[in-house]
Design a protein around this motif. Structure first.
Motif, short mmCIF file in Angstrom:
data_model
loop_
_atom_site.label_atom_id
_atom_site.label_comp_id
_atom_site.label_asym_id
_atom_site.label_seq_id
_atom_site.Cartn_x
_atom_site.Cartn_y
_atom_site.Cartn_z
N ASP A 6 13.43 68.40 55.82
CA ASP A 6 14.13 69.68 55.67
C ASP A 6 13.11 71.01 55.53
O ASP A 6 13.63 72.10 55.89
N VAL A 7 11.90 70.44 54.27
CA VAL A 7 11.17 72.87 54.65
C VAL A 7 10.35 72.39 55.66
O VAL A 7 10.55 73.21 56.29
N LEU A 8 10.41 71.46 56.71
CA LEU A 8 9.84 71.88 57.83
C LEU A 8 10.80 72.23 58.82
O LEU A 8 10.31 73.18 59.38
N ALA A 9 12.24 71.80 59.10
CA ALA A 9 13.14 72.23 59.71
C ALA A 9 13.65 74.08 59.02
O ALA A 9 13.69 74.97 60.28
N ARG A 10 13.38 74.23 57.67
CA ARG A 10 12.95 75.08 57.25
C ARG A 10 12.62 76.29 58.25
O ARG A 10 12.50 77.69 58.16
N ALA A 11 11.04 75.59 58.27
CA ALA A 11 9.65 77.06 57.58
C ALA A 11 10.09 76.91 59.95
O ALA A 11 10.09 78.52 60.48
N ARG A 12 10.36 75.53 60.65
CA ARG A 12 10.85 76.43 62.04
C ARG A 12 11.59 77.54 62.26
O ARG A 12 11.42 78.51 62.90
N PHE A 13 12.97 77.19 61.36
CA PHE A 13 14.70 78.16 61.66
C PHE A 13 13.65 79.62 61.17
O PHE A 13 13.64 80.85 62.37
N TYR A 14 11.91 79.74 59.84
CA TYR A 14 11.66 81.41 59.47
C TYR A 14 10.61 81.67 60.91
O TYR A 14 11.27 82.53 61.15
N VAL A 15 9.90 80.69 61.23
CA VAL A 15 9.33 81.07 61.94
C VAL A 15 10.00 81.81 63.31
O VAL A 15 9.19 82.64 63.69
N ARG A 16 10.72 80.71 63.32
CA ARG A 16 12.04 81.61 65.66
C ARG A 16 11.95 82.68 65.19
O ARG A 16 12.51 83.89 66.24
N GLU A 17 12.58 82.93 64.10
CA GLU A 17 13.52 83.78 63.94
C GLU A 17 12.09 85.25 64.10
O GLU A 17 12.06 86.69 63.99
N PHE A 18 11.29 85.08 62.99
CA PHE A 18 10.19 86.07 62.61
C PHE A 18 9.55 86.40 63.99
O PHE A 18 9.23 87.62 64.37
N SER A 19 9.51 85.54 64.99
CA SER A 19 8.82 85.53 66.00
C SER A 19 9.89 86.41 67.57
O SER A 19 9.12 87.05 68.19
N GLY A 20 10.84 86.18 67.13
CA GLY A 20 12.17 86.58 68.20
C GLY A 20 12.34 85.88 69.38
O GLY A 20 13.62 85.98 69.32
N GLU A 21 11.53 84.34 68.84
CA GLU A 21 12.32 83.34 69.91
C GLU A 21 13.90 82.93 69.65
O GLU A 21 14.38 82.58 70.66
N ALA A 22 14.24 83.55 68.42
CA ALA A 22 15.97 82.47 68.51
C ALA A 22 16.93 83.61 69.29
O ALA A 22 17.73 83.55 69.58
N ALA A 23 16.45 84.93 69.31
CA ALA A 23 16.71 85.72 70.05
C ALA A 23 17.73 85.84 71.02
O ALA A 23 18.91 85.62 71.61
N TYR A 24 16.68 85.38 72.07
CA TYR A 24 17.48 84.65 73.17
C TYR A 24 18.61 83.53 73.25
O TYR A 24 19.68 83.18 74.55
N ASP A 25 18.56 82.22 72.15
CA ASP A 25 19.60 81.29 71.96
C ASP A 25 20.67 82.25 71.78
O ASP A 25 21.93 81.71 72.02
N ARG A 26 20.36 83.16 70.55
CA ARG A 26 21.98 83.80 69.79
C ARG A 26 22.49 84.68 71.62
O ARG A 26 23.45 84.58 71.26
N TYR A 27 21.70 85.39 72.17
CA TYR A 27 22.39 86.33 73.43
C TYR A 27 23.22 84.99 74.48
O TYR A 27 23.91 85.03 74.68
N ALA A 28 22.50 84.13 74.96
CA ALA A 28 23.43 82.80 75.72
C ALA A 28 24.70 82.47 74.69
O ALA A 28 25.06 82.21 75.50
N ALA A 29 24.45 82.12 73.30
CA ALA A 29 25.33 81.72 73.39
C ALA A 29 26.81 82.52 72.70
O ALA A 29 27.60 82.11 73.35
N HIS A 30 25.58 83.88 72.71
CA HIS A 30 27.03 84.45 72.78
C HIS A 30 27.62 84.80 74.29
O HIS A 30 28.65 85.62 74.90
N ALA A 31 26.98 84.70 75.19
CA ALA A 31 27.54 85.34 76.23
C ALA A 31 28.22 84.48 77.15
O ALA A 31 29.06 84.23 77.28
#
Length: 65
Positions: A6-31
């Protein structure tokens, strides 16, 4: 062990959000959600468009002077 995952999953989430890596995933899902037949940019195209938009915006501080 569950707490560690759980801690590792949360840390991964924050790292992806902070680095901007999750932006593409959000874009693709939205499109895909709004128009399943539309062409979705590749990650490389998306990052290039994102960088170009950032550099063109004078509020971002990339401009000269």
């Amino acid at each position: 062990m569950s707490a560690v995952r759980d801690v590792l999953a949360r840390a991964r989430f924050y790292v992806r959000e902070f680095s901007g890596e999750a932006a593409y995933d959000r874009y693709a899902a939205h499109a895909r959600c709004h128009d399943p037949d539309a062409r979705v940019m590749t990650r490389r195209e998306f990052e290039r468009a994102r960088t170009d938009a950032r550099e063109a915006d004078p509020r971002e501080g990339f401009g000269c002077c």
